[in-house]
Design an enzyme around this catalytic site. Structure first.
Site, PDB file in Angstrom:
ATOM      1  N   GLU A   1      18.739  -6.453  -8.375  1.00 42.09           N
ATOM      2  CA  GLU A   1      18.440  -5.616  -7.207  1.00 42.09           C
ATOM      3  C   GLU A   1      16.932  -5.426  -7.007  1.00 42.09           C
ATOM      4  O   GLU A   1      16.152  -6.354  -7.229  1.00 42.09           O
ATOM      5  CB  GLU A   1      19.199  -4.288  -7.306  1.00 42.09           C
ATOM      6  CG  GLU A   1      20.731  -4.525  -7.405  1.00 42.09           C
ATOM      7  CD  GLU A   1      21.559  -3.287  -7.181  1.00 42.09           C
ATOM      8  OE1 GLU A   1      21.293  -2.528  -6.245  1.00 42.09           O
ATOM      9  OE2 GLU A   1      22.521  -3.085  -7.958  1.00 42.09           O
TER      10      GLU A   1
ATOM     11  N   ASP B   1      28.517   1.229  -0.705  1.00 45.85           N
ATOM     12  CA  ASP B   1      27.815   0.796  -1.910  1.00 45.85           C
ATOM     13  C   ASP B   1      27.365   2.062  -2.651  1.00 45.85           C
ATOM     14  O   ASP B   1      27.409   3.162  -2.123  1.00 45.85           O
ATOM     15  CB  ASP B   1      26.630  -0.122  -1.550  1.00 45.85           C
ATOM     16  CG  ASP B   1      26.191  -0.984  -2.739  1.00 45.85           C
ATOM     17  OD1 ASP B   1      26.621  -0.714  -3.874  1.00 45.85           O
ATOM     18  OD2 ASP B   1      25.405  -1.923  -2.532  1.00 45.85           O
TER      19      ASP B   1
HETATM   20  C1  BGC Z   1      25.080  -2.992  -5.709  1.00 40.02           C
HETATM   21  C2  BGC Z   1      26.420  -3.620  -5.434  1.00 40.02           C
HETATM   22  C3  BGC Z   1      27.351  -3.365  -6.590  1.00 40.02           C
HETATM   23  C4  BGC Z   1      27.435  -1.885  -6.858  1.00 40.02           C
HETATM   24  C5  BGC Z   1      28.334  -1.533  -8.017  1.00 40.02           C
HETATM   25  C6  BGC Z   1      25.204  -1.563  -6.152  1.00 40.02           C
HETATM   26  O1  BGC Z   1      23.981  -1.056  -6.560  1.00 40.02           O
HETATM   27  O2  BGC Z   1      24.286  -3.062  -4.539  1.00 40.02           O
HETATM   28  O3  BGC Z   1      26.270  -4.995  -5.203  1.00 40.02           O
HETATM   29  O4  BGC Z   1      28.595  -3.909  -6.301  1.00 40.02           O
HETATM   30  O5  BGC Z   1      26.153  -1.395  -7.151  1.00 40.02           O
HETATM   31  O6  BGC Z   1      27.777  -1.852  -9.228  1.00 40.02           O
HETATM   32  C1  BGC Z   2      24.549   0.644 -12.224  1.00 35.39           C
HETATM   33  C2  BGC Z   2      24.742  -0.500 -11.276  1.00 35.39           C
HETATM   34  C3  BGC Z   2      24.393  -0.062  -9.916  1.00 35.39           C
HETATM   35  C4  BGC Z   2      22.996   0.564  -9.870  1.00 35.39           C
HETATM   36  C5  BGC Z   2      22.711   1.097  -8.516  1.00 35.39           C
HETATM   37  C6  BGC Z   2      23.135   1.171 -12.118  1.00 35.39           C
HETATM   38  O1  BGC Z   2      22.966   2.250 -12.973  1.00 35.39           O
HETATM   39  O2  BGC Z   2      24.811   0.246 -13.515  1.00 35.39           O
HETATM   40  O3  BGC Z   2      26.058  -0.962 -11.277  1.00 35.39           O
HETATM   41  O4  BGC Z   2      24.465  -1.139  -9.056  1.00 35.39           O
HETATM   42  O5  BGC Z   2      22.868   1.580 -10.823  1.00 35.39           O
HETATM   43  O6  BGC Z   2      21.415   1.584  -8.389  1.00 35.39           O
END
Ligand code: BGC
Ligand code: BGC
Length: 674
Positions: free
Chosen positions: A539, A332
């Site tokens: 998140e 991830d």
């Molecule tokens: C998330 C994932 C996601 C990835 C890409 C991460 O922060 O936990 O679920 O697929 O970002 O955007």
């Molecule tokens: C991105 C997300 C990712 C996240 C992780 C963001 O800046 O756009 O896709 O999951 O950061 O912390």
């Protein structure tokens, strides 16, 4: 062709043996290196093989092709293959120069940072990466582009947005979920993409978690069933149309235990025993791997103090050796950097633990250099690197990526009419309809007659963002306006259309504080529909200390109470990414619908709110549709109640798992303690 295969067979033989016994071989090697790596942390080692039964199906073999490619690759090409960077931070030319295995666009990242990018523009960028990776120097291996299409192709303007998984859980309709997967695959292919980081198959055990809505349910069985249906919809079915040209690659995430962290902390620690981990959080991996999932995303969370990204026991023993997973494990977003001793640009531990592709959006060059050096000095055994590359190539081969077709050569690529196609929207509307759970409907207030003066209140009634939640055009689902969702409908639009058509009068007031004068009976609304709920988040931004809904804000409650005091019945529509304590709202409403995050088709609400048009005899019938949604998450009885999950000891939710009223099966909700 045949002769060249024969000619290379002796070179191929050694790796092929490794292919079959590679994991045992890697294990043997790993034991040697154990003091350096994950095995040192024995407290979270996977110890009970029987808990992780073999589930991976037998799939068409691609091994000859994979081994032939692997045998031609240089060390640097192999290092590149195990790295994924973000499209804003890697040009097609760089991706080709470094032989990167994957790229992604993060949440709210579009070609050229252009939010309004068309299907053509997406597809052209996909071609640019593809072309670069197949025309540069060295072994030509097309790059894989992954995206978070987690409720439809949600980063793309004009795409159909389906209800978030929490709503799909309430439908309990695996056939519907499979169909949503199929349609999402079409919208992905229209933009030249063929890989999504979905479905999330977290079993959500503490609703304070900010990602609760990404999960289908708290029930391992339900998540297992719907997760497998989504994988089958996206990828097709093994033996029928698996990874056929109208399908895409799925990713099951986040392995493992993301929905069961202490206090619902995002990226936190799951304290389950090995037995609980396997039984509760493993169920959806057993079903989705059996359905042919090829990519597993490692989770940010820890299990008993050890980060999944650094856990040899979880990634290599449980998932690969025991369950038989032969696809690849994707990291991830910089997840490896949280492993002790690692940084964003250096993490041999993750690779040795069994991670096959790093997701390192920005700092990929530094990680590339460090990993190269680590393999050279033997800190990462060559056999482990080969195993990782082999897995990635195997998945690319199975997905048809090595068959020599540019993304834009797909018949749907660049076809803007596929995005938000009327049939897709109809499916999303049906899904939204089936996801609604009727929590209260005292004295049978619903269905309403549309031929009335209907007052709709709340800004959420007319904002697509509020009904879509996180992962909608932007990562957090914030900083978007209705114009970012062309073709979508708001909840108010659906109501107004229905009411007007029936000869009633609908009006909308966004601000709950601006309640109109209710004195004159002729001007007074005959019914009020209040729409409120959570504002978008994704998140960790959505983590909560307890399950109290907006304790600081009661303007919607004041409005509801004053309306009822004036004799106006109140219907509430609650938009949220999880069940929350809303006893005051339930008490202040005659009827209340848990609508979750229904997505782009807000008009679906009107399908269930109103009765079918009056019949010839003048009698009004119950709605053409009935409520079929049933809670897939237990509803809390108090804001600070301990997590309530079906079949746990001491289970005392307000509304249990499976609850949901309907027109066919009505019920009364008494006054509740506030
Ligand atoms: C998330 C994932 C996601 C990835 C890409 C991460 O922060 O936990 O679920 O697929 O970002 O955007
Ligand atoms: C991105 C997300 C990712 C996240 C992780 C963001 O800046 O756009 O896709 O999951 O950061 O912390």
């Amino acid at each position: 062709m045949a002769s060249s295969c024969a000619g290379t067979s002796s070179r191929v033989r050694v790796p092929r043996i490794l292919a079959r016994h590679g994991s045992h071989f890697a294990l043997a090697l790993f034991v040697w290196f154990a003091p350096l790596g994950a095995l040192a942390q024995t407290e979270s080692s996977v110890a009970r093989a029987a808990l992780w039964p073999r589930v991976a199906p037998a799939l068409p073999s691609q091994e000859a092709r994979v081994e032939a490619l692997l045998a031609r690759m240089t060390l640097k090409e192999k290092i590149g293959q195990i790295i994924m960077a973000e499209i804003q931070h890697v040009s097609p030319r760089e991706a080709s120069r470094y032989h990167l295995g994957g790229v992604l666009n993060g949440g709210g990242s579009y070609p050229g940072l252009k939010r309004s990018a068309t299907a053509d523009e997406w597809s052209a960028l996909a071609d640019a990466y593809y072309n670069a990776s197949t025309t540069g120097r060295g072994t030509k291996i097309p790059v894989l582009w992954g995206t978070d299409a987690v409720h439809g192709h949600n980063n793309v303007r004009g795409a159909t947005l389906f209800p978030h998984n929490i709503g799909l859980g309430a439908t309990r309709n695996a056939e519907l979920v499979r169909e949503i997967g199929r349609v999402t695959a079409r919208e992905l292919l229209a933009t030249g993409l063929a890989w999504t980081f979905a479905p999330t198959i977290a079993v959500v055990r503490d609703d304070r978690w900010g990602r609760s809505y990404e999960g289908y349910s708290e029930s391992p069985e339900l998540v297992a069933e719907l997760g497998a249906a989504m994988v089958e919809g996206l990828q097709g079915r093994i033996g029928e149309n698996w990874l056929a040209r109208d399908r895409v690659l799925a990713t099951v995430k986040h392995f493992i235990g993301d929905g069961g962290t202490k206090d619902g902390d995002d990226q936190g620690d799951n304290l389950a025993s090995e037995e609980e981990l396997a039984r509760i959080h493993g169920a959806s991996y057993r079903s989705t791997l059996a359905a042919g999932a090829q990519v597993v995303m490692a989770s940010f969370n820890s299990w008993r103090g050890q980060k999944a990204h650094g856990s040899y026991g979880l990634l290599s023993v449980a998932l690969k050796q025991q369950m038989g997973f032969d696809g690849f494990v994707l990291g991830d977003w910089n997840g490896h950097e949280q492993v002790p001793g690692c940084s964003v640009s250096s993490c041999a531990t993750s690779l040795n633990a069994g991670l096959d592709m790093f997701m390192v959006p920005e700092d990929w060059k530094a990680l590339y250099r460090t990993t190269l050096a680590q393999v050279r000095v033997g800190e990462v055994p060559m056999a482990r690197l080969d195993d990782a590359v082999r897995r990635i190539l195997r998945v690319k081969a199975r997905a048809g990526l090595l068959d020599g077709r540019r993304p834009s050569e797909h018949p749907m690529a660049g076809d803007a009419s596929v995005l938000g196609h009327p049939e897709h929207r109809a499916l999303a509307r049906r899904a939204a309809r089936e996801s609604l759970v009727l929590l209260k409907n005292n004295a049978g207030l619903l269905p309403l007659s549309p031929a009335r003066r209907v007052l709709v209140m709340g800004e959420a009634a007319n904002e697509i963002a509020r009904q879509s939640g996180g992962w909608s055009v932007t990562w957090q689902g914030t900083e978007v306006v209705n114009a970012d969702f062309p073709g979508a409908t708001t909840i108010y639009q659906g109501i107004a259309e229905r009411v007007t058509a029936a000869g009633g009068v609908a009006s909308h007031i966004a601000d709950f504080a601006e309640l109109p004068a209710l004195k004159a009976p002729a001007a007074r609304p005959e019914v009020a529909i209040l729409i409120f709920g959570e504002t978008p988040y994704a998140e960790f931004e959505g983590d909560l200390p307890d399950l109290d809904f907006e304790p600081e804000n009661d303007t919607h409650l004041h409005a509801a109470r004053r309306l009822r005091a004036a004799g106006v019945p109140v219907v509430s529509i609650f938009l949220s990414g999880r069940p929350l304590f809303i006893n005051p709202e339930l008490n202040a409403s005659d009827a209340l619908i848990a609508a979750w995050l229904p997505g782009s088709e807000g008009a679906a609400l009107a399908d269930l709110l109103f009765a079918a048009p009056a019949a010839a005899d003048g009698a009004e019938h119950a709605g053409h549709y009935d409520f079929s949604g049933r809670l897939a998450f237990s509803w809390p009885a108090a804001p600070d109640q301990a997590p309530q999950n079906v079949s746990q000891p001491g289970y005392t939710p307000l509304f249990p798992f499976g609850y949901g009223l309907s027109y066919a099966e009505p019920g009364e909700v008494p006054l509740l303690p506030e």
